[in-house]
Design a protein around this motif. Structure first.
Motif, PDB file in Angstrom:
ATOM      1  N   ASP A 222      44.986  66.131  33.428  1.00 50.14           N
ATOM      2  CA  ASP A 222      43.706  66.467  32.695  1.00 50.14           C
ATOM      3  C   ASP A 222      44.002  67.399  31.548  1.00 50.14           C
ATOM      4  O   ASP A 222      44.565  68.409  31.793  1.00 50.14           O
ATOM      5  N   GLY A 223      43.784  67.048  30.233  1.00 46.73           N
ATOM      6  CA  GLY A 223      43.818  67.799  29.115  1.00 46.73           C
ATOM      7  C   GLY A 223      45.374  68.453  28.954  1.00 46.73           C
ATOM      8  O   GLY A 223      45.559  69.572  28.548  1.00 46.73           O
ATOM      9  N   GLY A 224      46.496  67.586  29.514  1.00 46.77           N
ATOM     10  CA  GLY A 224      47.814  67.730  29.199  1.00 46.77           C
ATOM     11  C   GLY A 224      48.289  68.666  30.174  1.00 46.77           C
ATOM     12  O   GLY A 224      49.418  69.120  29.883  1.00 46.77           O
ATOM     13  N   VAL A 225      47.591  68.917  31.317  1.00 44.48           N
ATOM     14  CA  VAL A 225      48.152  69.940  32.121  1.00 44.48           C
ATOM     15  C   VAL A 225      48.019  69.098  33.639  1.00 44.48           C
ATOM     16  O   VAL A 225      47.073  68.222  33.801  1.00 44.48           O
ATOM     17  N   VAL A 226      48.960  69.331  34.488  1.00 45.22           N
ATOM     18  CA  VAL A 226      49.126  68.711  35.758  1.00 45.22           C
ATOM     19  C   VAL A 226      47.942  69.680  36.692  1.00 45.22           C
ATOM     20  O   VAL A 226      48.350  70.750  36.938  1.00 45.22           O
ATOM     21  N   ALA A 227      46.861  68.697  36.671  1.00 41.79           N
ATOM     22  CA  ALA A 227      45.860  69.455  37.278  1.00 41.79           C
ATOM     23  C   ALA A 227      45.807  69.476  38.878  1.00 41.79           C
ATOM     24  O   ALA A 227      45.235  70.185  39.840  1.00 41.79           O
ATOM     25  N   GLU A 228      46.426  68.288  39.432  1.00 39.25           N
ATOM     26  CA  GLU A 228      46.488  68.187  40.803  1.00 39.25           C
ATOM     27  C   GLU A 228      47.952  67.468  41.207  1.00 39.25           C
ATOM     28  O   GLU A 228      48.188  66.563  40.328  1.00 39.25           O
ATOM     29  N   ARG A 229      48.527  67.855  42.114  1.00 39.81           N
ATOM     30  CA  ARG A 229      49.820  67.173  42.437  1.00 39.81           C
ATOM     31  C   ARG A 229      49.991  66.933  43.981  1.00 39.81           C
ATOM     32  O   ARG A 229      49.643  68.077  44.654  1.00 39.81           O
ATOM     33  N   GLY A 230      50.675  66.185  44.573  1.00 38.29           N
ATOM     34  CA  GLY A 230      50.914  65.939  45.846  1.00 38.29           C
ATOM     35  C   GLY A 230      51.587  64.550  46.018  1.00 38.29           C
ATOM     36  O   GLY A 230      52.056  63.948  45.414  1.00 38.29           O
ATOM     37  N   GLY A 231      51.328  64.103  47.430  1.00 39.88           N
ATOM     38  CA  GLY A 231      51.704  63.090  47.929  1.00 39.88           C
ATOM     39  C   GLY A 231      50.534  62.057  47.851  1.00 39.88           C
ATOM     40  O   GLY A 231      49.736  62.268  47.076  1.00 39.88           O
ATOM     41  N   ALA A 232      50.587  60.726  48.119  1.00 44.01           N
ATOM     42  CA  ALA A 232      49.618  59.707  48.119  1.00 44.01           C
ATOM     43  C   ALA A 232      48.197  60.279  48.671  1.00 44.01           C
ATOM     44  O   ALA A 232      47.090  59.840  48.252  1.00 44.01           O
ATOM     45  N   GLU A 233      48.248  61.362  49.494  1.00 44.19           N
ATOM     46  CA  GLU A 233      46.952  61.767  49.882  1.00 44.19           C
ATOM     47  C   GLU A 233      46.092  62.359  48.601  1.00 44.19           C
ATOM     48  O   GLU A 233      44.803  62.495  48.771  1.00 44.19           O
ATOM     49  N   VAL A 234      46.639  62.587  47.327  1.00 47.46           N
ATOM     50  CA  VAL A 234      45.963  63.052  46.374  1.00 47.46           C
ATOM     51  C   VAL A 234      44.932  62.055  46.055  1.00 47.46           C
ATOM     52  O   VAL A 234      43.909  62.012  45.404  1.00 47.46           O
ATOM     53  N   LEU A 235      45.208  60.668  46.076  1.00 47.32           N
ATOM     54  CA  LEU A 235      44.415  59.380  46.018  1.00 47.32           C
ATOM     55  C   LEU A 235      43.206  59.140  47.103  1.00 47.32           C
ATOM     56  O   LEU A 235      42.344  58.479  46.827  1.00 47.32           O
ATOM     57  N   THR A 236      43.429  59.930  48.176  1.00 46.52           N
ATOM     58  CA  THR A 236      42.683  59.468  49.116  1.00 46.52           C
ATOM     59  C   THR A 236      41.897  60.836  49.667  1.00 46.52           C
ATOM     60  O   THR A 236      40.589  60.832  49.634  1.00 46.52           O
ATOM     61  N   GLU A 237      42.571  61.857  49.442  1.00 49.38           N
ATOM     62  CA  GLU A 237      41.766  63.177  49.720  1.00 49.38           C
ATOM     63  C   GLU A 237      41.882  64.260  48.873  1.00 49.38           C
ATOM     64  O   GLU A 237      42.728  65.301  48.858  1.00 49.38           O
ATOM     65  N   PRO A 238      41.568  64.150  47.563  1.00 47.37           N
ATOM     66  CA  PRO A 238      41.840  64.872  46.403  1.00 47.37           C
ATOM     67  C   PRO A 238      41.192  66.322  46.802  1.00 47.37           C
ATOM     68  O   PRO A 238      39.961  66.287  47.089  1.00 47.37           O
ATOM     69  N   ARG A 239      41.889  67.410  46.266  1.00 46.89           N
ATOM     70  CA  ARG A 239      41.316  68.720  46.491  1.00 46.89           C
ATOM     71  C   ARG A 239      40.469  69.235  45.351  1.00 46.89           C
ATOM     72  O   ARG A 239      39.590  69.582  45.491  1.00 46.89           O
ATOM     73  N   GLU A 240      40.928  68.892  44.097  1.00 46.72           N
ATOM     74  CA  GLU A 240      40.161  69.316  42.896  1.00 46.72           C
ATOM     75  C   GLU A 240      39.094  68.326  42.573  1.00 46.72           C
ATOM     76  O   GLU A 240      39.016  67.202  42.760  1.00 46.72           O
ATOM     77  N   GLU A 241      37.915  69.137  42.099  1.00 47.52           N
ATOM     78  CA  GLU A 241      36.795  68.397  41.839  1.00 47.52           C
ATOM     79  C   GLU A 241      37.206  67.348  40.585  1.00 47.52           C
ATOM     80  O   GLU A 241      36.384  65.963  40.702  1.00 47.52           O
ATOM     81  N   ARG A 242      37.894  67.624  39.847  1.00 42.69           N
ATOM     82  CA  ARG A 242      38.199  66.737  38.662  1.00 42.69           C
ATOM     83  C   ARG A 242      38.636  65.731  38.975  1.00 42.69           C
ATOM     84  O   ARG A 242      38.529  64.396  38.559  1.00 42.69           O
ATOM     85  N   THR A 243      39.720  65.492  40.026  1.00 40.97           N
ATOM     86  CA  THR A 243      40.487  64.416  40.501  1.00 40.97           C
ATOM     87  C   THR A 243      39.319  63.688  41.199  1.00 40.97           C
ATOM     88  O   THR A 243      39.201  62.334  41.114  1.00 40.97           O
ATOM     89  N   GLN A 244      38.556  64.256  41.936  1.00 41.95           N
ATOM     90  CA  GLN A 244      37.378  63.666  42.878  1.00 41.95           C
ATOM     91  C   GLN A 244      36.579  62.626  41.978  1.00 41.95           C
ATOM     92  O   GLN A 244      36.469  61.442  42.007  1.00 41.95           O
ATOM     93  N   ARG A 245      36.033  63.422  40.807  1.00 44.23           N
ATOM     94  CA  ARG A 245      35.302  62.563  39.925  1.00 44.23           C
ATOM     95  C   ARG A 245      36.113  61.469  39.358  1.00 44.23           C
ATOM     96  O   ARG A 245      35.347  60.387  39.278  1.00 44.23           O
ATOM     97  N   PHE A 246      37.291  61.679  39.061  1.00 44.88           N
ATOM     98  CA  PHE A 246      37.738  60.674  38.265  1.00 44.88           C
ATOM     99  C   PHE A 246      38.182  59.689  39.250  1.00 44.88           C
ATOM    100  O   PHE A 246      38.049  58.238  38.516  1.00 44.88           O
ATOM    101  N   LEU A 247      38.601  59.724  40.502  1.00 42.16           N
ATOM    102  CA  LEU A 247      38.823  58.558  41.323  1.00 42.16           C
ATOM    103  C   LEU A 247      37.797  57.854  41.560  1.00 42.16           C
ATOM    104  O   LEU A 247      37.473  56.490  41.738  1.00 42.16           O
ATOM    105  N   ALA A 248      36.754  58.618  41.983  1.00 45.16           N
ATOM    106  CA  ALA A 248      35.277  57.868  42.208  1.00 45.16           C
ATOM    107  C   ALA A 248      35.005  56.902  41.087  1.00 45.16           C
ATOM    108  O   ALA A 248      34.477  55.948  41.268  1.00 45.16           O
ATOM    109  N   ARG A 249      35.185  57.504  39.756  1.00 44.05           N
ATOM    110  CA  ARG A 249      34.812  56.430  38.578  1.00 44.05           C
ATOM    111  C   ARG A 249      35.885  55.394  38.862  1.00 44.05           C
ATOM    112  O   ARG A 249      35.472  54.066  38.466  1.00 44.05           O
ATOM    113  N   MET A 250      37.177  55.672  38.905  1.00 45.83           N
ATOM    114  CA  MET A 250      37.924  54.303  38.879  1.00 45.83           C
ATOM    115  C   MET A 250      37.537  53.370  39.874  1.00 45.83           C
ATOM    116  O   MET A 250      37.788  51.971  40.012  1.00 45.83           O
TER     117      MET A 250
END
Ligand SMILES: Nc1ncnc2c1ncn2[C@@H]1O[C@H](COP(=O)(O)OP(=O)(O)OP(=O)(O)O)[C@@H](O)[C@H]1O
Ligand SMILES: [Mg+2]
Length: 254
Positions: A222-250
Motif C-alpha cells: 500500500d503506497g509503496g510500503v509492505v503494509a502487511e505480510r505473512g502466509g496465506a492467512e493474510v488473505l483469510t484473516e488480515p490483521r491490518e484494516e487497510r488489508t481487510q478493506r482491500f480484500l472485502a472489495r476484491m
C-alpha cells in the motif's frame, strides 16, 4: 534454508514521486509469493525491479547467485551490464497480455529466445518447447499463429515462452486480468500446476481465492510500503484494516 530471492531496502521514485519505500522480502526455492494491493501501490514496480526493467535508487536484489546492490552498483559500466544480464537471466516474466511475436508460430515464439539469445541447439530447444506446450495443455498447436488462439491459449503460450528460457524464478504480473472471465480458469490451472511442481513464483494477482490456494507468502503493498505480510492467512484473516478493506472489495468484485 537459504533464500532464492532476496529483496532488501528497495527504494524507487519516478520524478519526485516515491513509489517504493524500503521494500523487503525473501522467498525460498519452490515457494509462491503473492503480491497484492491497490492500483498504484507499486506491485508492478517490484516485479520490474526484480528483472531490472526498472532501476531502483537503492536496495539489494538477489536471485540465486546474481545480485545488484542498487545503492552502490558496480561503477564500471561493463561490470554493471554483466550483473544486470546475470540477474535478468534468472527470472522470466509473464505480463498481463502475452505480447507474443504475431508473425511467428507458437513453436517459433518458444524457441526464439533459447536459440537466438541463449545460443541453444535448435533441436534441443524444439524438444524442450514441445514438452512445455504439453505442460500448458497446448500440444498439437505448435504451428498455430497467436491470432489463431484464444486469449487464454495465448497467455498459456506466454507462460511456456517464459519457461523456455529456463529461469530460476517466474514473475507473473496479473496474468489473468486481461482475459474474458471464462478463460481465467485455464490459465490459473496452469499456474497451479507450476506451483505444485515447485516452481518459484512471484505473482501479482487479484484472484483472491486462487491466491489462498497457492500462496506460501503474501505481501500486501500500500503506497509503496509492505503494509502487511505473512502466509496465506493474510488473505483469510488480515490483521491490518487497510488489508481487510482491500480484500472485502476484491471479494465483492469477484
Ligand atoms: N514509468 C513510470 N513513470 C512514472 N510513473 C510511474 C511509472 N511506472 C509506474 N509509475 C507510478 O508508480 C506508481 C506505482 O505503479 P505500479 O505500476 O508499480 O503500481 P501497481 O501496484 O502495479 O498498480 P496496478 O494495480 O494499477 O497495476 C504509480 O503511481 C504509477 O503511476
Ligand atoms: Mg501493476
Amino acid at each position: 534454508m537459504n533464500a532464492l530471492i532476496q529483496v532488501q531496502g528497495l527504494e524507487k521514485s519516478f520524478g519526485d514521486q516515491q513509489v517504493l519505500r524500503d521494500v523487503d522480502f525473501t522467498a525460498t526455492a519452490g515457494t509462491v509469493t503473492v503480491l497484492l494491493g491497490p492500483s498504484g501501490s507499486g506491485k508492478t514496480t517490484v516485479l520490474r525491479s526484480l528483472n531490472v526493467l526498472e532501476t531502483p535508487e537503492s536496495g539489494l536484489v538477489r536471485i540465486g547467485d546474481a545480485s545488484i546492490d542498487f545503492g552502490s552498483p558496480p561503477t564500471d559500466k561493463a561490470t554493471y551490464r554483466r550483473a544486470v544480464k546475470a540477474l535478468r537471466a534468472r527470472s522470466g516474466m509473464v505480463f498481463q497480455s502475452h505480447n507474443l511475436f504475431p508473425h511467428k508460430t507458437v513453436l517459433g515464439n518458444l524457441i526464439e529466445g533459447p536459440v537466438q539469445v541463449q545460443g541453444r541447439d535448435p533441436e534441443e530447444a524444439t524438444a524442450a518447447a514441445r514438452e512445455l506446450l504439453d505442460q500448458v495443455g497446448l500440444s498439437g498447436r505448435e504451428d498455430a499463429y497467436p491470432s489463431q488462439l484464444s486469449g487464454g491459449q495465448q497467455q498459456r503460450v506466454g507462460i511456456a515462452r517464459a519457461l523456455a528460457l529456463k529461469p530460476e524464478v517466474l514473475l507473473l504480473d496479473e496474468p489473468t486480468s486481461a482475459l474474458d472471465p471464462e478463460l481465467v480458469g485455464e490459465v490459473l490451472s496452469v499456474i497451479r500446476d507450476l506451483a505444485a511442481e515447485n516452481w518459484t513464483l512471484v505473482i501479482v494477482t487479484h484472484e483472491v481465492r486462487f491466491a489462498r490456494d497457492v500462496a506460501d507468502q503474501v505481501l500486501f503493498l500500500d503506497g509503496g510500503v509492505v503494509a502487511e505480510r505473512g502466509g496465506a492467512e493474510v488473505l483469510t484473516e488480515p490483521r491490518e484494516e487497510r488489508t481487510q478493506r482491500f480484500l472485502a472489495r476484491m471479494l465483492d468484485a469477484g
